[in-house]
Design a protein around this motif. Sequence first.
Motif, PDB file in Angstrom:
ATOM      1  N   UNK A   8       8.218 -31.119  -1.840  1.00  0.00           N
ATOM      2  CA  UNK A   8       9.118 -30.014  -1.498  1.00  0.00           C
ATOM      3  C   UNK A   8       9.050 -29.694  -0.009  1.00  0.00           C
ATOM      4  N   UNK A   9       7.851 -29.807   0.577  1.00  0.00           N
ATOM      5  CA  UNK A   9       7.730 -29.516   2.000  1.00  0.00           C
ATOM      6  C   UNK A   9       8.439 -30.561   2.859  1.00  0.00           C
ATOM      7  N   UNK A  10       8.432 -31.824   2.412  1.00  0.00           N
ATOM      8  CA  UNK A  10       9.167 -32.860   3.142  1.00  0.00           C
ATOM      9  C   UNK A  10      10.662 -32.553   3.103  1.00  0.00           C
ATOM     10  N   UNK A 295      15.334 -37.627  -2.821  1.00  0.00           N
ATOM     11  CA  UNK A 295      15.100 -38.966  -3.373  1.00  0.00           C
ATOM     12  C   UNK A 295      14.074 -39.715  -2.526  1.00  0.00           C
ATOM     13  N   UNK A 296      14.203 -39.620  -1.200  1.00  0.00           N
ATOM     14  CA  UNK A 296      13.265 -40.305  -0.299  1.00  0.00           C
ATOM     15  C   UNK A 296      11.853 -39.745  -0.450  1.00  0.00           C
ATOM     16  N   UNK A 297      11.762 -38.409  -0.492  1.00  0.00           N
ATOM     17  CA  UNK A 297      10.446 -37.783  -0.628  1.00  0.00           C
ATOM     18  C   UNK A 297       9.786 -38.174  -1.943  1.00  0.00           C
ATOM     19  N   UNK A 299      10.219 -40.944  -3.607  1.00  0.00           N
ATOM     20  CA  UNK A 299       9.776 -42.341  -3.516  1.00  0.00           C
ATOM     21  C   UNK A 299       8.484 -42.460  -2.696  1.00  0.00           C
ATOM     22  N   UNK A 300       8.373 -41.564  -1.688  1.00  0.00           N
ATOM     23  CA  UNK A 300       7.174 -41.623  -0.856  1.00  0.00           C
ATOM     24  C   UNK A 300       5.997 -40.915  -1.517  1.00  0.00           C
ATOM     25  N   UNK A 301       6.278 -39.788  -2.154  1.00  0.00           N
ATOM     26  CA  UNK A 301       5.209 -38.930  -2.659  1.00  0.00           C
ATOM     27  C   UNK A 301       4.658 -39.406  -3.999  1.00  0.00           C
ATOM     28  N   UNK A 302       5.491 -40.005  -4.832  1.00  0.00           N
ATOM     29  CA  UNK A 302       5.037 -40.388  -6.173  1.00  0.00           C
ATOM     30  C   UNK A 302       3.786 -41.274  -6.122  1.00  0.00           C
ATOM     31  N   UNK A 303       3.756 -42.349  -5.285  1.00  0.00           N
ATOM     32  CA  UNK A 303       2.511 -43.124  -5.206  1.00  0.00           C
ATOM     33  C   UNK A 303       1.342 -42.292  -4.697  1.00  0.00           C
TER      34      UNK A 303
END
Length: 785
Positions: A8-10, A295-297, A299-303
């Motif tokens: 959320x912060x991203x 969507x980008x966040x 993809x980055x945050x999930x891992x």
Amino acid sequence: MRFHSLESRVVVLFISLLLTLQLVAYFAIGNAIDTNARSAIESELKISTKVFSRLLDQNAQKLIQGATLLSKDYAFREAIGTHDTETIVSTLLNHGQRLGADLTMLVDLDGKITAASSDTLAHGLQQSVSSMIKTATEKGSAGNIDIVDGKPYQMVMVPVLAPVTISWVVMAIPLDQTLVSDMRELSKMQISLLTSQNRSPWKMNVSTLEQQEALQLASALPKDEAGPRLMRDMEIGDNHYRTNVLPLASNGNNSAVAVLQLSIDQAVAPYKKLQRNLLILTVLGCIVASIISAVTARRVIEPVRQLADTARRLGTGDYLTPIKVERTDEIGDLANSFSHMRDAIASREQEIRRLAYWDTLTILPNRALFREMLDEAITLAKSRLSTCYVLMMDLDRFKHVNDVMGHSFGDILLQEVAHRLKVELGAGNIQPARLGGDEFAVLLPETTEEVALQIAEKILHALEHPISIEDQTVDIGASIGIAGFPSHAADAATLLSRVEVAMYAAKQAKNGAVIYAPDIDKSSQQSLSLLSEMRTALERNDFRLYVQPKVSLTNGEVVAVEALVRWLHPERNFIYPDQFIPFAEQTGFIRQLTHWMMNASAQACREWKNAGIHLKISVNISTRDLMDQELPEKFANILSLHQVQAADFCLEITESAIMDDPVRAHLTLDKLHAMGMELSIDDFGTGYSSLAYLKRLPVNELKIDKSFVLKMEQDIDDTKIVKSTIDLGHNMGLRVVAEGIENAKVMNLLKELGCDQGQGYHISRPMPASELQPWLLTWSQHQTI
């Protein structure tokens, strides 16, 4: 998506940046639009003002041409010459109608109106006509704007020549709707003509504004607006105008102005539309950016979230769950690093556990593991209604061996002791442990007190045999404390505390093995209580400074005092030094007490000096004080605080204090002597110091112990010892002081032997420092008598 999550912060960061940029651009564009629009309006308003002035000039020229044509009419001049008034008026009326003039007049050379097409208007313009003659005479014609019946009129004057000027022709036309309509057609501006009579509020004459807006303009215009030209913003109705006020006429208290206006709203309207479109695009861009950034966040945050879950499992000790992050970018590298870290942590945790619970030197359980073993043994004993005992052993003389032979030798010695313990105790549930340093413990579950004592004796017997290490044979003993559950303690912590008390009691009594008893603990608690009370006494200032005078045995003059300490206990009244000084030296509290003594002595020295009393003050310092290499700096700070000199003090040190560690003591004494303080060897003759070493010390005084002085008039041997000490001190260039003088015979004998100074009860008992001044007066009077 949680608000405080990284994802959320991203998203918020991206949207915030976009919004910030768009809002800055939006307001910057809005400000630029407003600035440029105002600049353009002001330029256009200036141009329109010039156009309006030019239009007035053109009307004036038209009138001048018509009036000139009339003045050259032969019949008209003939009528003037014959004073044919009827013909003159008819000609004026007909000619004025052809030019659209409301008024045509004939004026004589004195400025008097002789004929006019309208007598009413002519009367109102009489003053202006008179004022125009001078200008017309100089320039050949004249023009002016005047106000008649609240309406502005533009008029011109030309001469009637025959061939000299015989009269003047004046024509006047109203400034009416035709004029403002023509101006409106020439430019985009709104124009209004307003008049004011007798300084009354402005009255709208003609205007291109709507009737309601025209009335609002008349009421909004200040009364003094007929002054210099002025541009301003005005709100009229729903429109925002940039306004320029052009003075037209001022006749006494009557004024006429032309108000030229351009609408700011109309000027910026096209740009505002573009600005609104930009705002709509901004909103749409934010929505699209929110979706893309979310969507980008994700993809980055999930891992990263998966790795966080893995880290939490590692925190709980789960080192087997695989890390399911299959990527080839930096996140994949991070996942691989996590996997290697997990394996390394698992390996190190096993090693840490081994280090945490096992002593690496002796491969015995350490204190932490022994505590767990003891808890388990006590729990088992409770369940079976049985007992368990603990032995705690401390090696004798180990510190000396460690200091002399080195730490490596000491480590091998501890390993040998551990080996002997294992051999003596054998295999089984009796487990030795190393608690730290040279302390060992043995857990004896389900054992009686008699068996525990037998095992302790067995261990002591095993350690009686010398230990050979590196061709060195070492005799080392031990002291063992014994305590058990439930007879001595109900829990592991208390049991360990009490077995340690028993062990220290055995060490102090050199008694081999000691079983815990409440009396031992009580003595230990009293010591702890005394230390706590001394600390409290220092905080509450319960210590008192006492002094005992020293006199010169030559003339009886008081030359110095010795500073002493007394403890005013709130419950036990006065406590004398021999009841707490030895314990203070043993616990290290003596350093704090010495600091207090030095501070109190320096304060008293300053007070005496202020009263004109100059005495040297002797302060005792202990072995622990001499080991403090910062002692000179601490004393220097005290001297500086109270503004006294180092030469006012003499520090008394016992022989044993110097010989405990001669090297460090010598360093400290050198620094103190360099500051200017005198040094004295106290209780001289009772120690075992080397005279060869003492002669190298920077001392100034020897103080003979009172044990040799008290009965020296009765014991010839004491007299000989005192005589020898005095001679020795003088031969070494030292001052000699005798303490313990309790009668006049001893004092006279010391004087005969050549002793320099003395102190004792015969001279004065110790007294509070505050009582020294009256005592000195009494002593001086006594010496005089």
